[in-house]
Design an enzyme around this catalytic site. Structure first.
Site, PDB file in Angstrom:
ATOM      1  CE  LYS A   1      -1.890   3.161   1.647  1.00  0.00           C
ATOM      2  NZ  LYS A   1      -1.652   4.536   1.132  1.00  0.00           N
TER       3      LYS A   1
ATOM      4  CD  GLU B   1      12.054   0.451  10.919  1.00  0.00           C
ATOM      5  OE1 GLU B   1      12.584   1.389  11.533  1.00  0.00           O
ATOM      6  OE2 GLU B   1      12.366  -0.735  11.107  1.00  0.00           O
TER       7      GLU B   1
ATOM      8  CB  CYS C   1      12.854   8.661   9.077  1.00  0.00           C
ATOM      9  SG  CYS C   1      14.011   7.506   8.356  1.00  0.00           S
TER      10      CYS C   1
ATOM     11  CD  GLU D   1       9.363  12.883  11.666  1.00  0.00           C
ATOM     12  OE1 GLU D   1       8.176  12.517  11.653  1.00  0.00           O
ATOM     13  OE2 GLU D   1      10.308  12.186  11.277  1.00  0.00           O
TER      14      GLU D   1
HETATM   15  P1  NAD Z   1       2.061   8.723   7.119  1.00  0.00           P
HETATM   16  O1  NAD Z   1       2.135   8.061   8.425  1.00  0.00           O
HETATM   17  O2  NAD Z   1       1.099   9.840   6.935  1.00  0.00           O
HETATM   18  O3  NAD Z   1       1.690   7.665   5.966  1.00  0.00           O
HETATM   19  C1  NAD Z   1       2.477   6.529   5.725  1.00  0.00           C
HETATM   20  C2  NAD Z   1       1.635   5.493   5.003  1.00  0.00           C
HETATM   21  O4  NAD Z   1       0.595   5.047   5.882  1.00  0.00           O
HETATM   22  C3  NAD Z   1       0.932   6.020   3.749  1.00  0.00           C
HETATM   23  O5  NAD Z   1       0.929   5.019   2.766  1.00  0.00           O
HETATM   24  C4  NAD Z   1      -0.483   6.282   4.254  1.00  0.00           C
HETATM   25  O6  NAD Z   1      -1.449   6.227   3.224  1.00  0.00           O
HETATM   26  C5  NAD Z   1      -0.663   5.114   5.219  1.00  0.00           C
HETATM   27  N1  NAD Z   1      -1.695   5.296   6.233  1.00  0.00           N
HETATM   28  C6  NAD Z   1      -2.132   6.439   6.812  1.00  0.00           C
HETATM   29  N2  NAD Z   1      -3.100   6.177   7.731  1.00  0.00           N
HETATM   30  C7  NAD Z   1      -3.262   4.827   7.733  1.00  0.00           C
HETATM   31  C8  NAD Z   1      -4.097   3.936   8.463  1.00  0.00           C
HETATM   32  N3  NAD Z   1      -4.953   4.367   9.384  1.00  0.00           N
HETATM   33  N4  NAD Z   1      -4.005   2.613   8.220  1.00  0.00           N
HETATM   34  C9  NAD Z   1      -3.123   2.134   7.307  1.00  0.00           C
HETATM   35  N5  NAD Z   1      -2.323   2.937   6.567  1.00  0.00           N
HETATM   36  C10 NAD Z   1      -2.381   4.263   6.788  1.00  0.00           C
HETATM   37  O7  NAD Z   1       3.553   9.172   6.777  1.00  0.00           O
HETATM   38  P2  NAD Z   1       4.049  10.055   5.550  1.00  0.00           P
HETATM   39  O8  NAD Z   1       3.596  11.464   5.765  1.00  0.00           O
HETATM   40  O9  NAD Z   1       3.714   9.370   4.270  1.00  0.00           O
HETATM   41  O10 NAD Z   1       5.651   9.962   5.727  1.00  0.00           O
HETATM   42  C11 NAD Z   1       6.366  10.772   6.600  1.00  0.00           C
HETATM   43  C12 NAD Z   1       6.650  10.058   7.901  1.00  0.00           C
HETATM   44  O11 NAD Z   1       7.315   8.829   7.642  1.00  0.00           O
HETATM   45  C13 NAD Z   1       7.564  10.828   8.818  1.00  0.00           C
HETATM   46  O12 NAD Z   1       7.062  10.805  10.130  1.00  0.00           O
HETATM   47  C14 NAD Z   1       8.874  10.079   8.757  1.00  0.00           C
HETATM   48  O13 NAD Z   1       9.683  10.187   9.874  1.00  0.00           O
HETATM   49  C15 NAD Z   1       8.400   8.682   8.560  1.00  0.00           C
HETATM   50  N6  NAD Z   1       9.462   7.839   7.995  1.00  0.00           N
HETATM   51  C16 NAD Z   1      10.098   6.941   8.813  1.00  0.00           C
HETATM   52  C17 NAD Z   1      11.135   6.168   8.315  1.00  0.00           C
HETATM   53  C18 NAD Z   1      11.856   5.158   9.189  1.00  0.00           C
HETATM   54  O14 NAD Z   1      12.447   4.246   8.648  1.00  0.00           O
HETATM   55  N7  NAD Z   1      11.818   5.279  10.500  1.00  0.00           N
HETATM   56  C19 NAD Z   1      11.546   6.307   6.984  1.00  0.00           C
HETATM   57  C20 NAD Z   1      10.887   7.232   6.187  1.00  0.00           C
HETATM   58  C21 NAD Z   1       9.837   7.998   6.703  1.00  0.00           C
END
Ligand code: NAD
Length: 489
Positions: free
Chosen positions: A171, A246, A280, A382
């Protein structure tokens, strides 16, 4: 043109669509089909049925490894095309996008090798039997990914998940849905059984929630924001399935007075302004020893002012746009709060570039703020943008205290000429990755993940394969009495 989604090993159309916007100029990067709850249900069931009938989980490790190595070659071959797609979807500079495709290929090659080396363990028995531990696949595994590094993260998850013998449902983020669709096609062309890899673009709260909550999904590997991770973790706990999370970070980059300050300067600026801070592990808090704080912050600010902000396809661009104008608004609101409410002082950036050629894009200048306490929102939350909060510290103890004074624990950088001190500080900081006299030196072979609100479990590395499987103990009873020990009568 509307790109179909990927189910049962082929492209399929649906009525719903999502459109991704090129953040460099606001034009449409692409439109693709989206999966509603009914489509998710049918697709997950189809993936599960295919997995139950497939020989993939039963193939010998070297046979699956051969297919993964073909996927790696296919990714390398498609590097330039994929990099352009990713650049249009997420706005990262082209050179960086190329490196991410190479990293995805590296993940497939690495897990092909891990698979060949994974050994069944023979464990000591407590009776007349031979006991072994084997790794079994889980079934359908869901990979939920964010927008900031789609091809790399999707590759780093899909490679071990497939290596362990599972079927995979990806997804991807609604902002960057296209890379996973390309990855699925390449995987199938390289020999992954077609119906074992499904890609379901759509919104998180609808498509994502339907995927994670589906009864036939037996594990979730999620990368994204901490609050989303918490919500997904709750669903997985209810289903009693594993969730690898993550999540976000607020990583400290610590510079001691005895450090090589020229090298530290390079790393601090690259650590926060690389990927426009949308990483991240961005080093978003500079903790700098008070004795050198003022001149060092002045140098960081001068570096930030000199960084070239521009279109991601321009070879001289150091920093491209943010993912969207909406996200830029959010980042700007943090800057306003820091300056207006928390006593921050602007040392560089703070606003959008003047160049009218960039006006339609989601650009923001690299921003450096000092004068903030570590309790300020800009130092605690963040931001996921090019904003560096600079905070001085007196001595080693205070550096450790400030570094750990956050809900996050993803990464940390330490600059010191004393290895003893850097080692002590590195061991004392709660972070999944610590870089001493370097920053963002990641490798697929090193476990990666966070402490505290930055996540749960570790991806990558050899044990990253085991994340996607369940250990099974098998004991074979022996009729024969225990052989007499040497020297026993
Ligand atoms: P997000 O949490 O908004 O979304 C991530 C994914 O989750 C998307 O595909 C989104 O559609 C999906 N999603 C959202 N709500 C959901 C739900 N209720 N159920 C299932 N799926 C759902 O994150 P983002 O804005 O896309 O990315 C930025 C974030 O990602 C930042 O906080 C960053 O730190 C984090 N990140 C972490 C790492 C790591 O390895 N620790 C790496 C890259 C990014």
């Amino acid at each position: 043109m509307v790109t179909p989604l990927w189910v049962r090993g082929q492209a399929e159309k649906t009525d719903e669509t999502i459109t991704s916007i090129n953040p460099a100029d606001g034009t449409i990067a692409g439109t693709c089909c989206a999966a509603d709850a009914r489509c998710v249900d049918q697709a997950v069931r189809a993936t599960h049925d295919a997995w139950c009938r497939s020989d993939w989980p039963h193939r010998l490790p070297h046979e699956r490894a051969r297919v993964l190595a073909h996927v790696a070659d296919a990714l390398d071959g498609a590097r330039d095309t994929l990099a352009v797609h990713q650049m249009r979807d997420c706005g990262k500079p082209l050179a960086e996008c190329r490196r991410m495709v190479t990293a995805a290929a590296g993940a497939f090659r690495y897990y092909a090798a891990v698979l060949e080396c994974e050994e069944t363990e023979v464990t000591p028995p407590r009776g007349p039997s031979v006991s072994m531990t084997v790794l079994e696949p889980l079934g359908v595994v869901a990979l939920v990914t964010p927008w900031n590094s789609p091809i790399m993260l999707e590759g780093q998850k899909a490679a071990p998940a497939l290596a362990a013998g599972n079927a995979v449902v990806i997804k991807p983020s609604e902002e960057t849905p296209h890379l996973a669709l390309h990855l699925a096609r390449l995987c199938v062309e390289a020999g992954v059984p077609p119906a074992l890899l499904t890609v379901l673009p759509g919104r998180g709260e609808t498509t994502g929630a339907a995927v994670v909550g589906h009864p036939l999904v037996r594990m979730v590997s999620f990368t994204g924001g901490t609050e989303t991770g918490r919500a997904i973790g709750r669903v997985c706990a209810e289903k009693i399935i594993p969730a690898a999370l993550e999540l976000g970070g607020k990583s400290p980059h610590i510079v001691f007075e005895d450090a090589d300050l020229d090298r530290a300067l390079d790393a601090v600026t690259a650590g926060i302004f690389g990927s426009a801070g949308q990483s991240c592990v961005a080093g978003s808090r500079l903790l700098v020893q008070a004795s050198i704080a003022e001149p060092f912050i002045a140098r960081v600010a001068a570096r930030a002012d000199a960084l070239r902000v521009g279109p991601p396809d321009h070879p001289d661009t150091a920093m491209g746009p943010l993912i969207s104008t909406r996200h830029r608004d959010r980042v700007e609101s943090y800057i306003r709060i820091a300056l207006r409410d928390d006593g921050g002082r602007l040392r560089a950036g703070g606003g959008r570039p003047d160049d009218p050629a960039l006006a339609a894009g989601a650009y923001l200048r690299p921003t450096v703020i000092d004068g903030l306490p570590n309790t300020a929102r800009c130092a605690q939350e963040e931001i996921f943008g090019p904003v560096l909060a600079c905070i001085p510290f007196r001595d080693e103890d205070e550096a450790i205290e400030l570094a750990n004074d956050t809900v996050f624990g993803l990464a940390a950088g330490i600059w010191s000429g004393s290895f003893d001190r850097a080692w002590r500080v590195g061991r004392a900081i709660q972070a999944g990755s610590v870089w001493i006299n370097c920053y963002k030196r990641s490798s697929i072979s090193a476990p990666f993940g966070g402490f505290k609100d930055s996540g749960l479990l570790r991806e990558k590395g050899r044990q990253g394969l085991r994340l996607y499987g369940g250990l099974k103990s098998i004991s074979v009873g022996l009729d024969a009495p225990r052989a007499p020990a040497r020297g026993e009568a």
